[in-house]
Design an enzyme around this catalytic site. Structure first.
Site, short mmCIF file in Angstrom:
data_model
loop_
_atom_site.label_atom_id
_atom_site.label_comp_id
_atom_site.label_asym_id
_atom_site.label_seq_id
_atom_site.Cartn_x
_atom_site.Cartn_y
_atom_site.Cartn_z
CD GLN A 59 -4.44 58.35 74.11
OE1 GLN A 59 -4.13 57.58 75.01
NE2 GLN A 59 -3.95 58.24 72.90
N GLY A 61 -7.88 62.19 80.49
CA GLY A 61 -9.04 62.88 81.02
C GLY A 61 -8.73 64.15 81.75
CD GLU A 125 -4.79 59.78 83.75
OE1 GLU A 125 -4.20 60.84 83.98
OE2 GLU A 125 -5.44 59.57 82.71
CG HIS A 243 2.88 60.08 78.53
ND1 HIS A 243 2.77 58.71 78.59
CD2 HIS A 243 1.72 60.58 79.02
CE1 HIS A 243 1.58 58.40 79.09
NE2 HIS A 243 0.92 59.51 79.36
NE ARG A 288 1.74 61.49 82.88
CZ ARG A 288 0.81 62.17 82.27
NH1 ARG A 288 1.11 63.32 81.73
NH2 ARG A 288 -0.40 61.70 82.18
CG HIS A 346 2.77 64.04 77.34
ND1 HIS A 346 1.90 63.73 76.31
CD2 HIS A 346 1.99 64.19 78.45
CE1 HIS A 346 0.65 63.68 76.78
NE2 HIS A 346 0.68 63.98 78.07
NE ARG A 381 0.62 68.01 82.46
CZ ARG A 381 -0.11 66.99 82.00
NH1 ARG A 381 -1.29 66.72 82.53
NH2 ARG A 381 0.34 66.25 81.02
CG LEU A 387 -7.45 68.36 79.42
CD1 LEU A 387 -8.36 67.15 79.18
CD2 LEU A 387 -7.31 69.14 78.12
C1 SIN Z 1 -2.63 60.43 79.37
O1 SIN Z 1 -3.72 60.07 79.00
O2 SIN Z 1 -1.78 59.69 79.86
C2 SIN Z 1 -2.26 61.87 79.19
C3 SIN Z 1 -3.01 62.69 80.12
C4 SIN Z 1 -2.15 63.80 80.61
O3 SIN Z 1 -1.14 64.12 80.00
O4 SIN Z 1 -2.45 64.33 81.68
#
Ligand code: SIN
Length: 546
Positions: A59, A61, A125, A243, A288, A346, A381, A387
Site C-alpha cells: 500500500q 509505496g 512513513e 507491522h 516499526r 509482515h 527494514r 520495493l
Molecule cells: C505500509 O504501507 O505500511 C507497508 C509498506 C511497507 O511494508 O514498507
C-alpha cells in the site's frame, strides 16, 4: 533435512529450457525478467497467477530520495538507523544511490505514481526524516506497479510466463552448480524440469508461517526452503518484521493498514482515547519494531485503535480509498470512528544470503526481493524500502549474469539424479485423510510460531518451538497436494527462524528477547548464517557484502 521435498525420477520429468529462469512474479521477479529479456530468453514461473504476490498488496509505496530537500545520504542514514546496527553499509549505499534511476525506469515501463500540481507526490512513513515515499492510486501502490510490470512482461517476445507452477526443488549438476528447477504443473500434476544457465529466486516472504499476517496465502517461504535444501546459506532468519497496524476484527483477515496513514497524521490511541505513543521518541512514526512492541504492550490493558480523523475526511478519501472501502465492508467507517488494530507478521528481513549482485552461495543461483538477504534491511527494514530493494538488486543480477553466463546450456543428462528417493510416484491427490492431517500440521505451525517465535520471545518458548518443529520435520510430511508441499516448506523456514532466534541472546530490531532485553553490539553485531545441517547457526561480521 531431506534433499528433495517430493519423490521423483528423471524419466518422468518433462524438460524445458531457457537462458534465465525466474521463479516468482512480484516486483523483483518481473523487473529482473524484463531487464534480462534485453539479452536473453527468459522464463518466469509463478505459483498462482502472475499478479498474485506480496507486491500486489503493498500500500504505502516506494521510498526514493528524489526531492530537492532530500538526498541519498539522508536516505542512507535513515535506513541504517532503522536497521539497528545490522545493515551492510555497502549494499545500503547501492540501494539509495541506484534507487532513483531504477524508479525512473519503472516509470518508463508504465508505472504511474500520484502527482500533486504535476509534481510527484511524496508521503512520509515511520523512521524517515523526509517525505520520500512515492505512492499510486492513493494506497494501491503495489497494485499499480504490478499492473505496469505484468503488461510489459505479457508484451515481451523474449519472456515466457507460466502460471500455476510450484517450484519443488532446485536441480544441480555433479559439481554443485544450479542448472534449473524441478517444478510441479498444478493443473496437469506433471513434473517439469526447467533448465537454465542462470536461476533467479524471487519467490517472496514467509508471512504465512504465522497465525496472523498481512501477507497473501502464497507467502509460504518456498524459495528460502528450496535454497536451503539445495545447500545455500540463509542469513538473519531471526529478524521478522511485525507491522504495527493490521485490521483487528473477529473473522476478518489481518488487512494491512498502511504506515502512511500515520505518516499523514493518524493517532494511535488506547481504549481510554489516550495517545500512548506520546512519550516515545518519534511517537507514531518511530521505527516499526518499536511501534509494534508498544502496541503489543498496550494490548495487555485493552484494545488499541488507529484514529484517522486528525487527517481530515477529504484527505482520507484522496489518500486511502482502498483502506476506506475495505474497512466499510467490515462495518467500520474510518472517516468517523477509530479502527481497532494489532500487529501482524509482515516482512522477512532475513532470507537467502546474497552479495550485492544477488549471487548466493551456490553457482548460477541468484536471489532478489523478500526471499533474499543482501544486508540492506538489517534487523528492521525501513518502511517502503522493500520495493526499491527488488528493483535495484534485480537490475544488478542481470549485470552479473551478463558478465558470467556460460555459452553452453545445461543438459538433462547432467542433472544429478535424486539419489535416496529415486522412484517417483507421480503427483496424485491421495484423498482426504492425510491431507486433513497436514492441514492440522499447518495450523499447528502457525499457532506455534505466533505464540513462541513472535513479537516477544524467550528461551523456554523458543526451545519448545525448535523441538516441536524438529520433531514434526522428522515425521514424514504428506506430499498429496501443493498445500502439503507448502507446509513442508513452512516447517523448514519456521525452524530456521526459531533456531536463529534461540541462538541470538540479545534484542535488536525485529528480534526481541524478554530474557535478553539489551542490544549488545560487542557480542552480537553480526549476521547469522544457517545451512541445512541441523540449522546450525554461525556468525559473520557486518561489513560490505563482497
Ligand atoms: C505500509 O504501507 O505500511 C507497508 C509498506 C511497507 O511494508 O514498507
Amino acid at each position: 533435512m531431506r534433499r528433495y521435498l517430493y519423490p521423483w525420477s528423471k524419466s518422468e520429468v518433462k524438460v524445458f529450457d531457457s537462458d534465465v529462469l525466474v521463479l516468482g512474479s512480484g516486483i523483483a521477479g518481473l523487473y529482473t525478467a524484463i531487464k534480462a529479456s534485453e539479452y536473453f530468453k527468459v522464463t518466469v514461473l509463478t505459483k498462482k497467477t502472475i499478479e498474485e504476490s506480496n507486491t500486489e498488496h503493498a500500500q504505502g509505496g516506494i521510498a526514493v530520495a528524489i526531492d530537492e530537500s532530500d538526498s541519498p545520504t539522508l536516505h542512507f542514514e535513515d535506513t541504517l538507523r532503522a536497521g539497528a546496527g545490522l545493515c551492510d553499509p555497502l549494499t545500503v549505499r547501492i540501494l539509495v544511490e541506484e534507487g532513483p534511476s531504477c524508479v525512473e525506469e519503472l516509470m518508463d515501463m508504465g508505472a504511474k505514481f500520484d502527482r500533486h500540481d504535476g509534481e510527484l507526490a511524496l508521503t512520509r512513513e515511520g523512521a524517515h526524516s523526509q517525505r520520500r515515499i512515492l505512492h499510486a492510486l492513493g494506497d494501491a501502490t503495489g497494485w499499480e506497479i504490478e499492473r505496469a510490470l505484468v503488461a510489459k512482461v505479457k508484451d515481451n517476445p523474449n519472456i515466457t510466463t507460466l502460471e500455476g507452477r510450484f517450484v519443488v526443488d532446485l536441480l544441480e549438476n555433479d559439481i554443485g552448480d544450479i542448472v534449473g528447477a524441478l517444478v510441479l504443473n498444478e493443473e496437469t500434476g506433471e513434473l517439469e524440469g526447467h533448465l537454465a544457465k542462470a536461476v533467479v529466486l524471487a519467490t517472496g516472504g514467509l508471512g504465512q508461517v504465522y497465525r496472523f499476517t498481512t501477507n497473501p496465502s502464497v507467502a509460504t517461504g518456498d524459495g528460502m526452503a528450496v535454497a536451503l535444501r539445495a545447500g545455500a546459506d540463509l542469513m538473519d532468519m531471526e529478524f521478522v518484521q511485525f507491522h504495527p497496524t493490521a485490521l483487528l476484527i473477529p473473522n476478518a483477515p489481518r488487512f494491512l493498514i498502511s504506515e502512511a496513514v500515520r505518516g499523514e497524521g493518524a493517532h494511535l490511541i488506547n481504549a481510554a482515547g489516550i495517545r500512548f505513543m506520546d512519550n516515545i521518541p518519534g511517537k507514531e512514526l518511530a521505527p516499526r519494531d518499536i511501534v509494534a512492541r508498544a502496541i503489543w504492550k498496550e494490548m495487555n490493558q485493552g484494545s488499541v485503535y488507529l484514529d484517522f480523523r486528525p487527517i481530515g475526511q477529504e484527505r482520507i478519501l484522496e489518500r486511502f480509498p482502498t483502506i476506506h472501502q475495505t474497512c466499510l465492508k467490515y462495518g467500520m467507517d474510518v472517516l468517523t470512528m477509530p479502527l481497532p488494530v494489532a500487529p501482524a507478521a509482515h516482512y522477512m528481513m532475513g532470507g537467502i544470503a546474497t552479495n550485492s549482485y544477488g549471487e548466493t552461495s551456490l553457482a548460477q543461483l541468484y536471489a532478489a526481493g523478500e526471499c533474499a538477504c543482501n544486508g540492506v534491511h538489517g534487523a528492521n527494514r525501513l518502511a517502503s524500502n522493500s520495493l526499491l530493494d527488488g528493483l535495484v538488486f534485480g537490475a544488478r543480477i542481470v549485470e552479473k549474469i551478463r558478465e558470467t553466463i556460460k555459452v553452453k546450456s545445461p543438459s538433462w543428462e547432467e542433472v544429478l539424479s535424486p539419489l535416496g528417493n529415486p522412484c517417483g510416484t507421480g503427483f496424485v491427490n491421495h484423498g482426504t485423510v492425510k491431507q486433513l492431517e497436514d492441514q492440522g500440521l499447518r495450523n499447528r505451525i502457525k499457532d506455534l510460531m505466533w505464540d513462541s517465535v513472535g513479537i516477544l520471545r524467550d528461551e523456554a518458548n523458543l526451545r519448545k518451538a525448535k523441538e516441536l518443529l524438529m520433531a514434526w520435520e522428522g515425521d514424514s510430511v504428506s506430499t498429496c497436494c501443493v498445500e502439503d508441499l507448502e507446509t513442508g516448506n513452512m516447517l523448514s523456514v519456521g525452524l530456521a527462524v526459531a533456531k536463529a532466534a534461540l541462538d541470538r541472546m540479545e534484542s535488536r530490531g525485529g528480534h526481541f528477547r524478554s530474557d535478553y532485553p539489551l542490544h549488545l553490539d560487542e557480542l552480537w553485531q553480526r549476521h547469522s548464517l544457517q545451512r541445512k545441517e541441523d540449522y546450525h547457526v554461525r556468525y559473520v561480521p557486518v561489513s560490505g557484502a563482497d
